[in-house]
Scaffold this active site. Sequence first.
Site, PDB file in Angstrom:
ATOM      1  N   GLY A 227      -2.531   9.530  -8.151  1.00 40.73           N
ATOM      2  CA  GLY A 227      -3.587   8.543  -7.964  1.00 40.73           C
ATOM      3  C   GLY A 227      -3.218   7.526  -6.917  1.00 40.73           C
ATOM      4  O   GLY A 227      -2.434   7.791  -5.999  1.00 40.73           O
ATOM      5  N   ASN A 228      -3.761   6.325  -7.076  1.00 41.72           N
ATOM      6  CA  ASN A 228      -3.655   5.303  -6.045  1.00 41.72           C
ATOM      7  C   ASN A 228      -3.751   3.935  -6.705  1.00 41.72           C
ATOM      8  O   ASN A 228      -4.464   3.762  -7.699  1.00 41.72           O
ATOM      9  CB  ASN A 228      -4.790   5.511  -5.033  1.00 41.72           C
ATOM     10  CG  ASN A 228      -4.851   4.427  -3.976  1.00 41.72           C
ATOM     11  OD1 ASN A 228      -5.856   3.741  -3.853  1.00 41.72           O
ATOM     12  ND2 ASN A 228      -3.809   4.252  -3.199  1.00 41.72           N
TER      13      ASN A 228
ATOM     14  N   GLN B 232      -9.557   2.336  11.173  1.00 42.48           N
ATOM     15  CA  GLN B 232      -9.465   3.604  11.882  1.00 42.48           C
ATOM     16  C   GLN B 232     -10.853   4.109  12.274  1.00 42.48           C
ATOM     17  O   GLN B 232     -11.847   3.751  11.658  1.00 42.48           O
ATOM     18  CB  GLN B 232      -8.787   4.647  10.990  1.00 42.48           C
ATOM     19  CG  GLN B 232      -7.450   4.196  10.436  1.00 42.48           C
ATOM     20  CD  GLN B 232      -7.575   3.608   9.043  1.00 42.48           C
ATOM     21  OE1 GLN B 232      -8.531   2.903   8.732  1.00 42.48           O
ATOM     22  NE2 GLN B 232      -6.599   3.886   8.192  1.00 42.48           N
TER      23      GLN B 232
ATOM     24  N   HIS C  32     -10.335   2.958  -0.095  1.00 41.37           N
ATOM     25  CA  HIS C  32     -10.435   2.459   1.280  1.00 41.37           C
ATOM     26  C   HIS C  32     -11.301   1.211   1.233  1.00 41.37           C
ATOM     27  O   HIS C  32     -12.301   1.088   1.940  1.00 41.37           O
ATOM     28  CB  HIS C  32     -11.006   3.527   2.210  1.00 41.37           C
ATOM     29  CG  HIS C  32     -10.201   3.693   3.458  1.00 41.37           C
ATOM     30  ND1 HIS C  32     -10.743   3.827   4.710  1.00 41.37           N
ATOM     31  CD2 HIS C  32      -8.860   3.738   3.648  1.00 41.37           C
ATOM     32  CE1 HIS C  32      -9.786   3.966   5.610  1.00 41.37           C
ATOM     33  NE2 HIS C  32      -8.635   3.907   4.989  1.00 41.37           N
TER      34      HIS C  32
ATOM     35  N   LYS D 100      -7.518  14.459  -6.052  1.00 33.17           N
ATOM     36  CA  LYS D 100      -6.949  13.113  -5.990  1.00 33.17           C
ATOM     37  C   LYS D 100      -8.032  12.139  -5.561  1.00 33.17           C
ATOM     38  O   LYS D 100      -8.973  12.505  -4.854  1.00 33.17           O
ATOM     39  CB  LYS D 100      -5.783  13.069  -5.003  1.00 33.17           C
ATOM     40  CG  LYS D 100      -4.994  11.764  -5.019  1.00 33.17           C
ATOM     41  CD  LYS D 100      -3.874  11.792  -3.998  1.00 33.17           C
ATOM     42  CE  LYS D 100      -3.051  10.513  -4.014  1.00 33.17           C
ATOM     43  NZ  LYS D 100      -2.017  10.505  -2.952  1.00 33.17           N
TER      44      LYS D 100
ATOM     45  N   HIS E   3       0.817  -1.208   0.000  1.00 43.46           N
ATOM     46  CA  HIS E   3       0.000   0.000   0.000  1.00 43.46           C
ATOM     47  C   HIS E   3       0.855   1.264   0.000  1.00 43.46           C
ATOM     48  O   HIS E   3       0.521   2.241  -0.668  1.00 43.46           O
ATOM     49  CB  HIS E   3      -0.923  -0.002   1.223  1.00 43.46           C
ATOM     50  CG  HIS E   3      -1.857   1.159   1.292  1.00 43.46           C
ATOM     51  ND1 HIS E   3      -2.987   1.250   0.507  1.00 43.46           N
ATOM     52  CD2 HIS E   3      -1.831   2.287   2.038  1.00 43.46           C
ATOM     53  CE1 HIS E   3      -3.619   2.379   0.771  1.00 43.46           C
ATOM     54  NE2 HIS E   3      -2.938   3.033   1.695  1.00 43.46           N
TER      55      HIS E   3
ATOM     56  N   SER F   7      -4.387   6.383  13.508  1.00 48.05           N
ATOM     57  CA  SER F   7      -5.428   7.253  14.056  1.00 48.05           C
ATOM     58  C   SER F   7      -5.611   8.457  13.145  1.00 48.05           C
ATOM     59  O   SER F   7      -4.651   8.993  12.588  1.00 48.05           O
ATOM     60  CB  SER F   7      -5.045   7.718  15.464  1.00 48.05           C
ATOM     61  OG  SER F   7      -4.982   6.629  16.351  1.00 48.05           O
ATOM     62  N   GLN F   8      -6.831   8.892  13.041  1.00 45.36           N
ATOM     63  CA  GLN F   8      -7.194   9.913  12.058  1.00 45.36           C
ATOM     64  C   GLN F   8      -6.998  11.336  12.580  1.00 45.36           C
ATOM     65  O   GLN F   8      -6.637  11.555  13.727  1.00 45.36           O
ATOM     66  CB  GLN F   8      -8.657   9.713  11.650  1.00 45.36           C
ATOM     67  CG  GLN F   8      -8.908   8.387  10.962  1.00 45.36           C
ATOM     68  CD  GLN F   8      -8.268   8.309   9.597  1.00 45.36           C
ATOM     69  OE1 GLN F   8      -8.740   8.907   8.640  1.00 45.36           O
ATOM     70  NE2 GLN F   8      -7.176   7.565   9.491  1.00 45.36           N
TER      71      GLN F   8
END
Length: 737
Positions: free
Chosen positions: A537-538, A227, A81, A77, A32, A300-301
């Site tokens: 991107g991803n 999360q 998830h 972007k 990832h 954690s966010q």
Amino acid sequence: MKDDEYERVKQILGRRPTSAELAIYSVMWSEHCSYKSSKVHLRQFADKAPQTDALLVGMGENAGVVDVGQGWAVTFKVESHNHPSYVEPYQGAATGVGGIVRDIISMGARPVAVMDSLRFGPADAPDTNRVLPGVVAGIGGYGNSLGLPNIGGEVVFDPCYLQNPLVNALCVGVLKHEDIKRATAPGPGNQVILFGAGTGPDGIGGASVLASATFDEASAQKRPSVQVGDPFMEKLLIECCLELFAEDLVVGIQDLGAAGVSCATTELAAAGTGGMHVDLDRVPLRDPTLRPEEILMSESQERMMAVVEPDRVARFLEICARWEVPATVIGEVTDTGRLVMTWRGEVIVDIPPGTAADEGPVYERPYAPPADLEQIRADTPGRLARPSNADELRRTVLWLAGSPNLASKTWVTSQYDRYVRGNTVLAMPEDAGVLRITEPSAATGGVPPEAVESSLGIALSLDGNGRYARLDPYAGAQLALSEAYRNVAVTGARPLAVTNCLNFGSPEDPGVMWQFAQAVEGLADACLRLGIPVTGGNVSFYNQTGSAAINPTPVIGVLGVHDDVRRRLSMAFAAENTTLVLLGQTREEFGGSEWAHVVYGHLGGLPPLVDLQAEAALASVISSAVLDGLLAAAHDLSDGGLSQALVESCLRGGLGCRVTLPGDPFTTLFSESVARAVVAVRPGGESRLAALCEAAGVQATQLGVIGGDSLTVEGLFSIPLSELREAHEHLIPSYAG
């Protein structure tokens, strides 16, 4: 971490790594975070990038930035998830929104809108009934709390996504050219500040781990790895960051997403002077029992990390306190070339940061076409029985209008606030979301004063088609780009830049790796031909359960510019007696089509022919027609063909139409040929539009007129709008509970 990767860490350090160092390398070298299976292919986006003056920041940063005129820039972007949203649908989707919003903040921009691309298993599957409501509630709950309009996206159902939903979230932000920020830590002596929410056990081994492995029966037990979000803290973080930026207090900034403190420290140090010292004892904890490894891996966010000059730290902390955002100095930039971390007086990390951030393993994985590909391609839809009379054609129109992928998604979109902030010009179910760009006012919390009016705007579309990519991943990626490009163009905007989220199965499967390589090459080649760059991107791998991978699903976002949003076009048929014209060429193309999928559950043959030249020509015609004021409406043709386009435009505007079909009615109604749109021409504009089409080489076919309360195909059938609406709107609520 594999054995050979561990041995490489030992070689880099010249010793056995500490447990804290191993935590950093394990998350930073995960699939990832490191893109270790995709790097060799993604380089094409840079190698083939078209030369364009609009690109201000390209790949490699948190998000791309493009110039949209009048001193304004836009950053956007999309990221995935997926696995967290299967394990815990609400929090997985919510924190997906939160994470992509922080990417936009870290570029120095104000986030102004979000979009999402969602894919689930069959609409009537029990697991879909579990995942779908939670995902939608999570997206709405987080985005609505931030005060960000959700202006578009897609919802798709297919058996291949059962237990592997795709949740791709996009955010867009606006800023002035001079306000662009970077993820870098320059200047020895500058202070490293962690600000935002406290660090807790939620998210440990989260996105970086969940997104780097396939699912199995134990996946539902991984809830602690997902999360937990707090959108109200994130809203404070947004406003706090913007005030910090306005006073020029930040020399470098990075959000804490996947890999948390590990990622932020290594990437900032590697991109800056080269060194950093961090005291982990200073990290604010929500759970005092966390070990150093857990602090480093926590996801954690609502956390950010900034690099600040020493004489500006006091003011930085003062602004954070005013916004009630906790902030702590946890370290200092050095020029040692080492990332050093201490815990209770002991050095527990001493590594070259670039080795973790930029020098992870790179795999050239073997690839070959899937063994069943030729068999699937040989099973063409030509063997399927087609409607043979007017009643069957009429029934097919209704079947498609009420099918899961084409039915109204109002149940979903009604849970999102589409118009908050007051700058939304168009939103779902329109072809693209359109926003007006205005000067934010600090006195109104960023909401533009009523007196401020601007004509500059942007359009955004997010599209993909896994069935097309399953049949031909090279063409499938180009077709996803074509549709997003066309969706932006039919609003009257000029397509300008691309982002992407590439969703695939396991890269360890040669068939999946071949699909990925083909899709990347196809997208890079198409962007070069259309003259629009990929800004970032991803990649999301391991989207499969056991050996069953999802269809390859490249999701493509296209950003366009409106010089004057007051001229934008809606898809709605709302003006009586305007002439309907079909732009583009229709061919007999049903491979991967909604018709074959809905009526027969069939997937085979080849997808529609890609025609990028025709896409560009269509866009130019519509752009010129908008400038000349010729059009009252426009809607692209894609899934479901002309039939679905007419249904959607009639229902959107509340008026019917009467059309005469050229050629074979079945092909004209349901083919999914690309580079096509249906437009409503204002009275007196027909000859000028015909001249524009002739000059651009775009075929134009007059279909009929708008009016009445039915969709009527002359000589064949008529369907009252009330019947169409019933078919189109009842399905999703019945499945979603």
